[in-house]
Design a protein around this motif. Structure first.
Motif, PDB file in Angstrom:
ATOM      1  N   ILE A 156      14.340 -37.562   7.012  1.00  0.00           N
ATOM      2  CA  ILE A 156      14.835 -37.092   5.712  1.00  0.00           C
ATOM      3  C   ILE A 156      15.723 -38.145   5.051  1.00  0.00           C
ATOM      4  O   ILE A 156      15.606 -38.416   3.849  1.00  0.00           O
ATOM      5  N   VAL A 157      16.627 -38.744   5.839  1.00  0.00           N
ATOM      6  CA  VAL A 157      17.647 -39.607   5.236  1.00  0.00           C
ATOM      7  C   VAL A 157      17.256 -41.069   5.104  1.00  0.00           C
ATOM      8  O   VAL A 157      17.773 -41.765   4.217  1.00  0.00           O
ATOM      9  N   THR A 158      16.364 -41.570   5.967  1.00  0.00           N
ATOM     10  CA  THR A 158      16.085 -43.015   5.910  1.00  0.00           C
ATOM     11  C   THR A 158      15.463 -43.482   4.594  1.00  0.00           C
ATOM     12  O   THR A 158      15.844 -44.550   4.094  1.00  0.00           O
ATOM     13  N   PRO A 159      14.533 -42.747   3.994  1.00  0.00           N
ATOM     14  CA  PRO A 159      14.003 -43.228   2.708  1.00  0.00           C
ATOM     15  C   PRO A 159      15.079 -43.310   1.624  1.00  0.00           C
ATOM     16  O   PRO A 159      15.113 -44.259   0.831  1.00  0.00           O
ATOM     17  N   ARG A 160      15.986 -42.323   1.599  1.00  0.00           N
ATOM     18  CA  ARG A 160      17.045 -42.323   0.595  1.00  0.00           C
ATOM     19  C   ARG A 160      18.040 -43.464   0.840  1.00  0.00           C
ATOM     20  O   ARG A 160      18.507 -44.105  -0.099  1.00  0.00           O
ATOM     21  N   LEU A 161      18.349 -43.727   2.105  1.00  0.00           N
ATOM     22  CA  LEU A 161      19.254 -44.833   2.423  1.00  0.00           C
ATOM     23  C   LEU A 161      18.623 -46.174   2.060  1.00  0.00           C
ATOM     24  O   LEU A 161      19.306 -47.095   1.619  1.00  0.00           O
ATOM     25  N   THR A 162      17.318 -46.275   2.237  1.00  0.00           N
ATOM     26  CA  THR A 162      16.598 -47.487   1.845  1.00  0.00           C
ATOM     27  C   THR A 162      16.755 -47.732   0.346  1.00  0.00           C
ATOM     28  O   THR A 162      17.031 -48.858  -0.099  1.00  0.00           O
ATOM     29  N   ASP A 163      16.598 -46.674  -0.445  1.00  0.00           N
ATOM     30  CA  ASP A 163      16.744 -46.796  -1.896  1.00  0.00           C
ATOM     31  C   ASP A 163      18.183 -47.131  -2.285  1.00  0.00           C
ATOM     32  O   ASP A 163      18.424 -47.972  -3.169  1.00  0.00           O
ATOM     33  N   THR A 164      19.146 -46.471  -1.633  1.00  0.00           N
ATOM     34  CA  THR A 164      20.554 -46.643  -1.995  1.00  0.00           C
ATOM     35  C   THR A 164      21.073 -48.033  -1.664  1.00  0.00           C
ATOM     36  O   THR A 164      21.784 -48.659  -2.469  1.00  0.00           O
ATOM     37  N   LEU A 165      20.725 -48.529  -0.491  1.00  0.00           N
ATOM     38  CA  LEU A 165      21.266 -49.806  -0.024  1.00  0.00           C
ATOM     39  C   LEU A 165      20.362 -51.005  -0.310  1.00  0.00           C
ATOM     40  O   LEU A 165      20.769 -52.149  -0.092  1.00  0.00           O
ATOM     41  N   GLY A 166      19.148 -50.747  -0.756  1.00  0.00           N
ATOM     42  CA  GLY A 166      18.278 -51.848  -1.141  1.00  0.00           C
ATOM     43  C   GLY A 166      17.643 -52.599   0.019  1.00  0.00           C
ATOM     44  O   GLY A 166      17.061 -53.670  -0.186  1.00  0.00           O
ATOM     45  N   GLN A 167      17.750 -52.055   1.228  1.00  0.00           N
ATOM     46  CA  GLN A 167      17.105 -52.646   2.386  1.00  0.00           C
ATOM     47  C   GLN A 167      16.462 -51.526   3.204  1.00  0.00           C
ATOM     48  O   GLN A 167      16.979 -50.401   3.260  1.00  0.00           O
ATOM     49  N   THR A 168      15.361 -51.838   3.851  1.00  0.00           N
ATOM     50  CA  THR A 168      14.630 -50.842   4.617  1.00  0.00           C
ATOM     51  C   THR A 168      15.431 -50.344   5.814  1.00  0.00           C
ATOM     52  O   THR A 168      16.040 -51.128   6.545  1.00  0.00           O
ATOM     53  N   TRP A 169      15.423 -49.029   5.995  1.00  0.00           N
ATOM     54  CA  TRP A 169      15.993 -48.415   7.191  1.00  0.00           C
ATOM     55  C   TRP A 169      14.833 -48.058   8.114  1.00  0.00           C
ATOM     56  O   TRP A 169      13.935 -47.307   7.738  1.00  0.00           O
ATOM     57  N   VAL A 170      14.854 -48.598   9.311  1.00  0.00           N
ATOM     58  CA  VAL A 170      13.772 -48.412  10.277  1.00  0.00           C
ATOM     59  C   VAL A 170      14.198 -47.407  11.344  1.00  0.00           C
ATOM     60  O   VAL A 170      15.184 -47.628  12.053  1.00  0.00           O
ATOM     61  N   ALA A 171      13.468 -46.310  11.469  1.00  0.00           N
ATOM     62  CA  ALA A 171      13.763 -45.301  12.488  1.00  0.00           C
ATOM     63  C   ALA A 171      13.210 -45.776  13.829  1.00  0.00           C
ATOM     64  O   ALA A 171      12.024 -46.084  13.951  1.00  0.00           O
ATOM     65  N   ASP A 172      14.062 -45.844  14.832  1.00  0.00           N
ATOM     66  CA  ASP A 172      13.688 -46.350  16.160  1.00  0.00           C
ATOM     67  C   ASP A 172      14.007 -45.266  17.194  1.00  0.00           C
ATOM     68  O   ASP A 172      15.155 -45.074  17.583  1.00  0.00           O
ATOM     69  N   ASN A 173      12.984 -44.528  17.634  1.00  0.00           N
ATOM     70  CA  ASN A 173      13.164 -43.475  18.625  1.00  0.00           C
ATOM     71  C   ASN A 173      13.283 -44.069  20.014  1.00  0.00           C
ATOM     72  O   ASN A 173      12.360 -44.718  20.498  1.00  0.00           O
ATOM     73  N   ARG A 174      14.436 -43.841  20.662  1.00  0.00           N
ATOM     74  CA  ARG A 174      14.665 -44.333  22.021  1.00  0.00           C
ATOM     75  C   ARG A 174      15.165 -43.186  22.894  1.00  0.00           C
ATOM     76  O   ARG A 174      16.331 -43.116  23.234  1.00  0.00           O
ATOM     77  N   GLY A 175      14.256 -42.281  23.235  1.00  0.00           N
ATOM     78  CA  GLY A 175      14.625 -41.164  24.086  1.00  0.00           C
ATOM     79  C   GLY A 175      14.834 -41.624  25.518  1.00  0.00           C
ATOM     80  O   GLY A 175      14.307 -42.658  25.938  1.00  0.00           O
ATOM     81  N   GLY A 176      15.582 -40.851  26.277  1.00  0.00           N
ATOM     82  CA  GLY A 176      15.797 -41.172  27.687  1.00  0.00           C
ATOM     83  C   GLY A 176      17.236 -41.016  28.095  1.00  0.00           C
ATOM     84  O   GLY A 176      18.150 -41.226  27.298  1.00  0.00           O
TER      85      GLY A 176
END
Length: 326
Positions: free
Chosen positions: A53-73
């Motif tokens: 939900i938040v990463t696309p909006r943060l990408t727009d706001t800050l002008g750089q891509t936010w990459v979601a990195d799932n690291r379960g464990g």
């Protein structure tokens, strides 16, 4: 003499201004490259949903891509450690989950220190739990269920997503305060725990509101109360445990942003501002509300105090119940 003094002062002022301007110019802009958001669980869960939900909006706001990195464990410790050991430059951000920060230090022997190695940025959202029963249990209120459980110690089983998970700890705290004995049956995740309740393998569950309400409306589960101090906006007609004879009972989960310790305050402030603007946007709030999430933000200091306070509570519960990390 006065002229020479005035000249000296002017020169000093110019030097001071030049030094300040140079320092300002030397401070790098942020961000100038993609930001990695560490998610402590596998895709498909609540943390992952919030991140999407938040990463696309943060990408727009800050002008750089936010990459979601799932690291379960390791109960979320793996992702937390990656952030704790990352460079303190704002390009590695942790989507913190309440129990990772407040419960895990008492459950596991960690190779890093949650409080020392991670710096709070802001709270993002909170979510309550809901106490639900299988329909065969002849109780329609918290008071009725407690009376029944006291008559039959150990007769009721409760499921959870695993030892030390939020659902497990919520039930342990409830049992302790209610003076009842229930049997814990851990499953590998919240989904299997809910399925076990629906199948009648267990009779009690503290569950997420979003996933439980459809089953309650269909008559497949009975809802008794929610676990926050305020009634849930999703089920406003349902009382809280606080209202049901447990003053101050406030158990749920929350999500927050944290960064490596020693990250510059200017970067923390920039991240915090962007995060708050993101979750307070009306369209984002609407999406989050549909998942049982309520927007709540904080200062770094408020978040740090919350972590410390809740960690002390859960450490006591874990010790009293003899819970060990798996």
């Amino acid at each position: 003499m006065a002229t020479r003094l005035e000249g000296a002062c002017l020169i000093a002022a110019c030097v001071s201004f030049a030094a300040g301007a140079a320092a300002f110019a030397a401070e790098p802009a942020y961000p100038t490259r993609p930001v990695r958001l560490l998610i402590p669980f596998a895709p498909g869960g609540g943390s992952d949903a919030l991140a999407r939900i938040v990463t696309p909006r943060l990408t727009d706001t800050l002008g750089q891509t936010w990459v979601a990195d799932n690291r379960g464990g390791a109960g979320g410790n793996l992702a937390a450690e990656i952030v704790a050991r990352a460079a303190p430059d704002g390009y590695t951000v942790f989507l913190g989950f309440a129990t990772i920060l407040t419960v895990n230090p008492a459950l596991y022997k960690l190779s890093f220190d949650m409080g020392r190695d991670l710096a709070p940025v802001t709270l993002l959202a909170t979510a309550q739990y809901i106490l639900v029963l299988h329909p065969v249990v002849p109780a329609n209120s918290v008071k009725d269920f407690i009376a029944l459980a006291r008559q039959k110690p150990g007769a009721f089983n409760f499921s959870s997503g695993g030892t030390g998970t939020p659902l497990h700890l919520a039930a342990e705290l409830f049992s302790k305060r209610a003076g009842i004995t229930m049997v814990h049956v851990p499953y590998k995740g919240g989904g299997p725990a809910a399925a076990a309740l629906l199948a009648g393998e267990v009779q009690v569950l503290f569950a997420s509101i979003a996933s439980s309400i459809p089953q309650v409306k269909a008559g497949r589960l009975k809802a008794l109360a929610t676990t926050g101090l305020k009634r849930s906006k999703v089920v406003p007609d349902l009382p809280t445990l606080d209202e049901s004879g447990f003053p101050g009972f406030d158990v749920g989960t929350w999500y927050a942003f944290l960064v490596p310790a020693r990250t510059p305050a200017t970067i923390v402030d920039r991240l915090r501002g962007a995060a708050i603007n993101t979750v307070q946007a009306p369209d984002v709030q609407k999406i989050m509300a549909a998942q049982g999430l309520e927007v709540e933000t904080s200062t770094p200091q408020e978040l740090a105090a919350r972590i410390k306070r809740e960690a002390a509570v859960w450490a006591g519960i874990i010790k009293a119940a003899g819970i060990k990390g798996e």
